[in-house]
Design a protein around this motif. Structure first.
Motif, PDB file in Angstrom:
ATOM      1  N   ARG A 197       1.069  -1.120   0.045  1.00 16.41           N
ATOM      2  CA  ARG A 197       0.108   0.015  -0.092  1.00 16.41           C
ATOM      3  C   ARG A 197       0.901   1.115  -0.017  1.00 16.41           C
ATOM      4  O   ARG A 197       2.022   1.278   0.593  1.00 16.41           O
ATOM      5  N   ASP A 198       0.169   2.353  -0.208  1.00 23.16           N
ATOM      6  CA  ASP A 198       1.053   3.408  -0.294  1.00 23.16           C
ATOM      7  C   ASP A 198       0.975   4.163   0.998  1.00 23.16           C
ATOM      8  O   ASP A 198       0.116   4.462   1.707  1.00 23.16           O
ATOM      9  N   GLU A 199       2.026   4.339   1.506  1.00 23.27           N
ATOM     10  CA  GLU A 199       2.449   4.784   3.003  1.00 23.27           C
ATOM     11  C   GLU A 199       2.592   6.283   3.188  1.00 23.27           C
ATOM     12  O   GLU A 199       2.954   6.754   4.316  1.00 23.27           O
ATOM     13  N   ILE A 200       2.870   6.971   2.121  1.00 27.70           N
ATOM     14  CA  ILE A 200       3.053   8.476   1.905  1.00 27.70           C
ATOM     15  C   ILE A 200       1.766   9.234   1.860  1.00 27.70           C
ATOM     16  O   ILE A 200       1.523  10.089   2.563  1.00 27.70           O
ATOM     17  N   THR A 201       0.982   8.939   0.801  1.00 28.59           N
ATOM     18  CA  THR A 201      -0.020   9.977   0.361  1.00 28.59           C
ATOM     19  C   THR A 201      -1.152   9.966   1.329  1.00 28.59           C
ATOM     20  O   THR A 201      -1.384   8.992   2.448  1.00 28.59           O
ATOM     21  N   GLY A 202      -1.475  11.210   1.811  1.00 27.99           N
ATOM     22  CA  GLY A 202      -2.503  11.703   2.685  1.00 27.99           C
ATOM     23  C   GLY A 202      -2.078  11.320   4.480  1.00 27.99           C
ATOM     24  O   GLY A 202      -2.789  11.694   5.243  1.00 27.99           O
ATOM     25  N   ASN A 203      -0.936  11.397   4.677  1.00 30.93           N
ATOM     26  CA  ASN A 203      -0.109  11.285   5.900  1.00 30.93           C
ATOM     27  C   ASN A 203       0.517  12.565   6.289  1.00 30.93           C
ATOM     28  O   ASN A 203       1.077  13.432   5.607  1.00 30.93           O
ATOM     29  N   THR A 204       0.648  12.853   7.552  1.00 32.90           N
ATOM     30  CA  THR A 204       1.389  13.728   8.250  1.00 32.90           C
ATOM     31  C   THR A 204       2.783  13.290   8.653  1.00 32.90           C
ATOM     32  O   THR A 204       2.642  12.338   9.489  1.00 32.90           O
ATOM     33  N   PHE A 205       3.971  13.988   8.330  1.00 34.70           N
ATOM     34  CA  PHE A 205       5.346  13.462   8.823  1.00 34.70           C
ATOM     35  C   PHE A 205       6.035  14.564   9.717  1.00 34.70           C
ATOM     36  O   PHE A 205       5.852  15.674   9.361  1.00 34.70           O
ATOM     37  N   LEU A 206       6.801  14.301  10.569  1.00 37.41           N
ATOM     38  CA  LEU A 206       7.829  14.659  11.301  1.00 37.41           C
ATOM     39  C   LEU A 206       9.040  14.770  10.406  1.00 37.41           C
ATOM     40  O   LEU A 206       9.742  13.745  10.517  1.00 37.41           O
ATOM     41  N   CYS A 207       9.579  16.002   9.879  1.00 39.00           N
ATOM     42  CA  CYS A 207      10.814  15.861   9.237  1.00 39.00           C
ATOM     43  C   CYS A 207      12.096  15.799  10.078  1.00 39.00           C
ATOM     44  O   CYS A 207      11.888  16.146  11.439  1.00 39.00           O
ATOM     45  N   GLY A 208      13.168  15.457   9.630  1.00 41.32           N
ATOM     46  CA  GLY A 208      14.263  15.296  10.597  1.00 41.32           C
ATOM     47  C   GLY A 208      14.804  16.417  11.175  1.00 41.32           C
ATOM     48  O   GLY A 208      15.475  16.712  12.289  1.00 41.32           O
ATOM     49  N   ASP A 209      14.512  17.640  10.669  1.00 43.23           N
ATOM     50  CA  ASP A 209      15.017  18.930  10.924  1.00 43.23           C
ATOM     51  C   ASP A 209      13.763  19.668  11.936  1.00 43.23           C
ATOM     52  O   ASP A 209      14.005  20.875  12.305  1.00 43.23           O
ATOM     53  N   GLY A 210      12.966  18.858  12.318  1.00 40.62           N
ATOM     54  CA  GLY A 210      11.622  19.315  13.142  1.00 40.62           C
ATOM     55  C   GLY A 210      10.652  20.164  12.505  1.00 40.62           C
ATOM     56  O   GLY A 210       9.738  20.436  13.015  1.00 40.62           O
ATOM     57  N   SER A 211      10.815  20.145  11.132  1.00 44.32           N
ATOM     58  CA  SER A 211       9.487  20.598  10.585  1.00 44.32           C
ATOM     59  C   SER A 211       8.589  19.560  10.246  1.00 44.32           C
ATOM     60  O   SER A 211       8.959  18.521  10.794  1.00 44.32           O
ATOM     61  N   GLN A 212       7.325  20.126   9.851  1.00 44.60           N
ATOM     62  CA  GLN A 212       6.292  19.071   9.666  1.00 44.60           C
ATOM     63  C   GLN A 212       5.645  19.126   8.387  1.00 44.60           C
ATOM     64  O   GLN A 212       5.675  20.170   7.739  1.00 44.60           O
ATOM     65  N   LEU A 213       5.241  18.054   7.598  1.00 47.35           N
ATOM     66  CA  LEU A 213       4.828  18.029   6.425  1.00 47.35           C
ATOM     67  C   LEU A 213       3.406  17.469   6.352  1.00 47.35           C
ATOM     68  O   LEU A 213       3.403  16.053   6.849  1.00 47.35           O
ATOM     69  N   CYS A 214       2.577  18.036   5.961  1.00 51.30           N
ATOM     70  CA  CYS A 214       1.043  17.601   6.069  1.00 51.30           C
ATOM     71  C   CYS A 214       0.604  17.341   4.631  1.00 51.30           C
ATOM     72  O   CYS A 214       0.397  18.532   3.595  1.00 51.30           O
ATOM     73  N   THR A 357       9.201  11.034   9.669  1.00 52.74           N
ATOM     74  CA  THR A 357       8.438  10.020  10.430  1.00 52.74           C
ATOM     75  C   THR A 357       6.990  10.078  10.601  1.00 52.74           C
ATOM     76  O   THR A 357       6.560  11.209  10.621  1.00 52.74           O
ATOM     77  N   PHE A 358       6.548   9.062  10.388  1.00 52.69           N
ATOM     78  CA  PHE A 358       4.895   9.213  10.429  1.00 52.69           C
ATOM     79  C   PHE A 358       4.300   9.671  11.641  1.00 52.69           C
ATOM     80  O   PHE A 358       4.695   9.257  12.805  1.00 52.69           O
ATOM     81  N   GLN A 359       3.461  10.582  11.639  1.00 52.19           N
ATOM     82  CA  GLN A 359       2.816  11.087  13.026  1.00 52.19           C
ATOM     83  C   GLN A 359       1.110  10.706  12.988  1.00 52.19           C
ATOM     84  O   GLN A 359       0.863  10.076  14.083  1.00 52.19           O
ATOM     85  N   GLU A 360       0.609  10.958  11.733  1.00 52.77           N
ATOM     86  CA  GLU A 360      -0.779  10.580  11.918  1.00 52.77           C
ATOM     87  C   GLU A 360      -1.426  10.826  10.468  1.00 52.77           C
ATOM     88  O   GLU A 360      -0.802  11.467   9.517  1.00 52.77           O
ATOM     89  N   LYS A 361      -2.673  10.261  10.219  1.00 58.55           N
ATOM     90  CA  LYS A 361      -3.334  10.782   9.143  1.00 58.55           C
ATOM     91  C   LYS A 361      -3.740  12.066   9.009  1.00 58.55           C
ATOM     92  O   LYS A 361      -4.182  12.547   9.978  1.00 58.55           O
ATOM     93  N   THR A 362      -3.506  12.730   7.893  1.00 57.44           N
ATOM     94  CA  THR A 362      -3.488  14.101   7.754  1.00 57.44           C
ATOM     95  C   THR A 362      -5.317  14.501   7.839  1.00 57.44           C
ATOM     96  O   THR A 362      -6.004  13.936   7.270  1.00 57.44           O
ATOM     97  N   ALA A 363      -5.720  15.292   8.771  1.00 55.97           N
ATOM     98  CA  ALA A 363      -6.885  15.819   9.173  1.00 55.97           C
ATOM     99  C   ALA A 363      -7.562  16.323   7.868  1.00 55.97           C
ATOM    100  O   ALA A 363      -6.763  17.140   7.257  1.00 55.97           O
TER     101      ALA A 363
END
Length: 363
Positions: A197-214, A357-363
């Protein structure tokens, strides 16, 4: 993919466990005893009995169906039937950087002398698993003393897996055709649990530099400088996700990055020997092949866990009233490691490593 001409001793010993592990785990059937672990017993029949329903057995990244009345041998993925025959998954190993046919030829040649009689085809045969994964198979049959051993080798390059499904029966009490029929019925239910399955699409991640990608399901994204502060300026735009062969094709088509399909296949091949998150080095290949001692944690990756993610930055939002249009696009390539719930990626624009790093499903 990269091809090795010879196999090292460590790899040969590991292969030995794939094919002959059933000898030690189940023991040879013996006549004249009621011990379920040692007596296949029972008269030969022309076809297997019909058992209502099946039970799915999930293990080591794969799943297959067995009869509900089979009894599992402790500590294995092998099962005894009511005739004291043995069926199941005997071994799982990464394919690594080996070509499937070369791997099989070495395997067949090494074990040709392990049985009183032994037969194996010269080449692998194309085959498809129940969930559509392209595989290569070969059927090996051997007799050792009074025991018939049937082994189906299943090589799934896109999953980086070599599987050995085994059957064991008393050669004087059971017809090989019946044993193979039962074993093939089991193998025909094989499905994979790696890279499904696609583990990337639609998810929120914490990036290595402390930023967040939603990443939104609809294809939009927002990149925040901090996961705790969404009030500061942030970037937004749209994104694309490619996985597996589609990711390889997409990256190779983006000629501005200078990555050819041949280079991508070499990277994939070396990575499949044992992947270490972070910026890998050429010497890691030698560690993975057992030629140098190494105690670092390694993870299994494959074609189906390879990703290409393209972020198209379209706007810098300084405030709701102050939005700057325009931006560049960034290509990220790498592997998703489900054990860590993390994507280990290379920023192809900057030539740097980043981990999402996966945090949660993007709201």
């Amino acid at each position: 993919m990269m091809k090795r001409q010879t196999m090292n001793k460590t790899w040969i010993l590991m292969i030995a466990l794939l094919l002959l592990g059933v000898l030690a785990s189940c023991g040879a059937p013996a006549d004249g005893t009621e011990d379920v672990a040692n007596t296949p017993g029972g008269p030969a029949v022309s076809e297997p009995e019909t058992v209502p329903g099946k039970v799915t057995h999930s293990t080591q990244g794969v799943a297959f169906e067995i009869s509900p009345d089979w009894m599992q041998a402790e500590g294995t993925d092998l099962f005894y039937t009511d005739q004291n025959e043995v069926y199941g998954l005997n071994g799982v190993s990464p394919l690594g950087s080996y070509e499937p046919q070369a791997f099989f030829e070495e395997l067949s040649a090494y074990y040709g002398g392990q049985f009183d009689t032994f037969s194996a085809p010269e080449t692998l045969t194309s085959w498809q698993s129940a969930d559509g994964a392209e595989c290569l198979t070969a059927d090996l049959t051997g007799v050792y003393e009074s025991v018939l051993y049937c082994t189906k080798i299943v090589i799934a390059p896109q999953k980086n897996l070599v599987l050995t499904f085994a059957a064991q029966a008393n050669k004087d009490r059971q017809e090989p055709s019946f044993v193979w029929l039962t074993l093939n019925e089991l193998c025909n239910t094989l499905t994979f649990e790696i890279g499904t399955r696609d583990e990337i699409t639609g998810n929120t991640f914490l990036c290595g530099d402390g930023s967040q990608l939603c990443l939104q399901d609809g294809g939009d994204f927002r990149w925040y400088q901090s996961a705790e502060d969404h009030e500061r300026q942030y970037y937004e735009g749209v994104y694309e996700v490619y996985r597996g062969q589609a990711a390889m094709d997409q990256v190779a088509s983006m000629t501005e990055y200078g990555l050819t399909m041949e280079e991508l296949e070499r990277v994939l091949s070396a990575s499949m020997n044992g992947y270490i998150p972070g910026e890998s080095r050429p010497i890691d290949y030698l560690y993975a092949m057992g030629e140098l001692e190494d105690d670092r944690e390694r993870y299994q990756v494959c074609l189906d866990t390879f990703y290409a993610v393209i972020l198209h930055n379209q706007r810098l939002v300084l405030s709701p009233e102050n939005v700057e249009e325009g931006g560049n696009s960034t290509l990220y390539i790498g592997f998703y490691l489900p054990e860590l719930e993390m994507a280990d990626l290379t920023n192809c624009n900057a030539g740097s490593n980043t981990q999402w790093t996966f945090q949660e499903k993007t709201a």
